[in-house]
Motif scaffolding. Structure first.
Motif, short mmCIF file in Angstrom:
data_model
loop_
_atom_site.label_atom_id
_atom_site.label_comp_id
_atom_site.label_asym_id
_atom_site.label_seq_id
_atom_site.Cartn_x
_atom_site.Cartn_y
_atom_site.Cartn_z
N CYS A 342 0.84 -1.19 0.00
CA CYS A 342 0.00 0.00 0.00
C CYS A 342 0.88 1.24 0.00
O CYS A 342 1.80 1.36 0.80
CB CYS A 342 -0.90 0.00 1.22
SG CYS A 342 -1.88 1.50 1.36
N CYS A 345 0.21 3.30 3.54
CA CYS A 345 0.72 2.93 4.86
C CYS A 345 1.80 1.84 4.82
O CYS A 345 2.38 1.52 5.85
CB CYS A 345 -0.44 2.46 5.75
SG CYS A 345 -1.23 0.97 5.12
N THR A 347 1.41 -1.36 4.12
CA THR A 347 0.94 -2.73 4.37
C THR A 347 0.96 -3.54 3.08
O THR A 347 0.67 -3.01 2.00
CB THR A 347 -0.53 -2.71 4.88
OG1 THR A 347 -0.62 -1.73 5.88
CG2 THR A 347 -0.94 -4.07 5.41
N CYS A 360 -6.90 -0.95 0.50
CA CYS A 360 -6.10 -1.29 1.67
C CYS A 360 -7.01 -1.49 2.89
O CYS A 360 -7.78 -0.59 3.24
CB CYS A 360 -5.10 -0.17 1.95
SG CYS A 360 -4.14 -0.51 3.43
N CYS A 363 -5.55 1.21 5.96
CA CYS A 363 -5.77 2.65 5.96
C CYS A 363 -6.92 3.05 5.04
O CYS A 363 -7.26 4.23 4.97
CB CYS A 363 -4.50 3.39 5.56
SG CYS A 363 -4.04 3.17 3.84
ZN ZN Z 1 -2.81 1.23 3.51
#
Ligand code: ZN
Length: 409
Positions: A342, A345, A347, A360, A363
């Motif tokens: 992502c 963030c 991830t 995501c 976030c």
């Molecule tokens: Zn994210």
């Protein structure tokens, strides 16, 4: 700075036959010298010190190299006097080419990348000859260029040679639609600009995709142009028509020519498109970050066809050359995770090739998949914090390699 300009030639029938004859002589010389090296290689493959049995190798011959083969040209000229008609440096260049391809195969280029086994060139497959000596300014006069032993050739100067450049070499290439001359130019007065350090606000990230040609980190999409698709369709039609023609027939020969012309057209259109996109990207005055292409890896996967169609390799070469001239960088980043992670963030959001949207769960960022990747690519290039977890010394795969010369024109 080194660059290359290509111009179309308008040759007289006599000049055409001279060039054709030289190309054929060049081809034979090339094959002969290649064979000489292969013979040496076959006979000396076994390392003498490691030979386990009573040595069965024939007497060792000296390894042919550029200089020994060049010296031996005297014999070529003795047995085949037609070689005397070629400018001697042009003939020596043939041997330089053999040396280069053979070394690339055995020991690889400056990056240690080895290329495939050199091949013998069939009839008509040796398409260019080089005049390695600088062309004096007075030998390029308006529409005429004077080269050793062929005399003055008419060229179409569709754009003037840039001022201050010296013509280092000239190469005549035979293409399916005629003859071209490529002049390699050098200007030592152009200073090498040291580019700024890539940062968030002076860098753009681009993701090269399947759906569109590329997407940048603001989400702007560049599509593969329609006219290019059209030219490709036309090519397919001609190829089908060729496959129906009887081998050895007159009609087949004509069809082969039509297919070759269509190929040239497709590749010209593609190249033109690549130049335009490179120009467009760099016109923003920012560094361009892109994924490092693993051509060999892609070629094995099912993306192979579209990679080939889009010609990303060529595009990146053009981009890096144009970037350098503009004092900018083309930065290749390691593509690991650029489409999965992502950009909001960091991830990891696993998705398959068919999932076009990045959503995501952490976030809540929702973006087009390629747009997300483009942002990640930009972050990797500048060392931004979202991807800090994965920024390692190998994140930046380096500044894009560029070929020694690329004909522009
Ligand atoms: Zn994210």
């Amino acid at each position: 700075m080194r660059t290359a300009y290509q111009y179309r030639l308008r040759l007289t029938t006599a000049q055409q036959s001279t060039i054709d004859q030289w190309l054929e002589l060049g081809r034979r010389q090339y094959n002969y010298r290649l064979a000489e090296r292969f013979n040496w290689y076959e006979q000396n493959r076994c390392d003498i010190n490691a030979c386990p049995l009573i040595c069965h190798l024939p007497e060792l011959k000296d390894r042919p190299n550029f200089y020994s083969q060049k010296r031996d040209l005297v014999n070529s000229k003795k047995w085949f006097p037609e070689y005397k008609e070629l400018p001697s440096h042009t003939l020596q260049d043939v041997i330089a080419r053999v040396e280069k391809t053979f070394d690339r195969w055995l020991s690889g280029d400056s990056n240690g990348k080895r290329s495939g086994k050199p091949r013998f060139k069939g009839q008509g497959r040796y398409r260019s000859i080089t005049f390695p000596d600088p062309v004096k300014p007075e030998h390029i006069d308006g529409q005429l260029i004077q080269l050793p032993k062929v005399g003055k050739l008419k060229l179409i100067l569709h754009r003037p040679l840039p001022d201050g450049f010296k013509v280092k070499t000239a190469t005549i290439t035979k293409k399916v639609d005629g003859y071209y001359v490529t002049l390699s130019l050098q200007d030592s007065s152009v200073p090498v600009i040291t580019p700024d350090v890539p940062e968030l606000d002076n860098t753009i990230g681009v993701d090269m995709g399947l759906k569109s040609f590329l997407v940048d980190d603001s989400g702007n999409e560049i599509k593969i142009p329609q006219h290019y698709r059209k030219a490709q369709k036309n090519l397919k039609r001609l190829q089908r028509s060729l496959s129906r023609k009887k081998k050895g027939s007159n009609r087949r020969q004509k069809a082969v020519k039509r297919v070759a012309k269509a190929h040239l057209k497709v590749s010209n259109k593609r190249k033109d498109f690549h130049y335009k996109i490179a120009k467009k990207l760099l016109s923003q005055g920012k560094h361009v970050a892109h994924e490092k292409l693993n051509i060999k890896g892609i070629a094995k996967s099912r993306m192979a066809k579209s990679t080939h169609d889009a010609g990303w390799g060529q595009f990146l070469q053009i981009l890096s050359i144009k970037a350098e001239r503009a004092g900018l960088l083309a930065i290749a980043v390691n593509p690991n995770g650029t489409s999965q992670n992502c950009s909001g963030c960091g991830t990891k959001v696993p998705k398959e090739l068919k999932d076009r949207i990045h959503v995501c769960p952490e976030c809540g960022l929702t973006l087009d998949r390629d747009h997300n990747a483009a942002i990640n690519i930009k972050y990797l290039a500048v060392g931004h914090s979202v991807n800090k977890a994965q920024i390692t010394s190998d994140a930046i795969a380096g500044v894009t390699e560029k070929p020694a010369l690329y004909p522009i024109g």
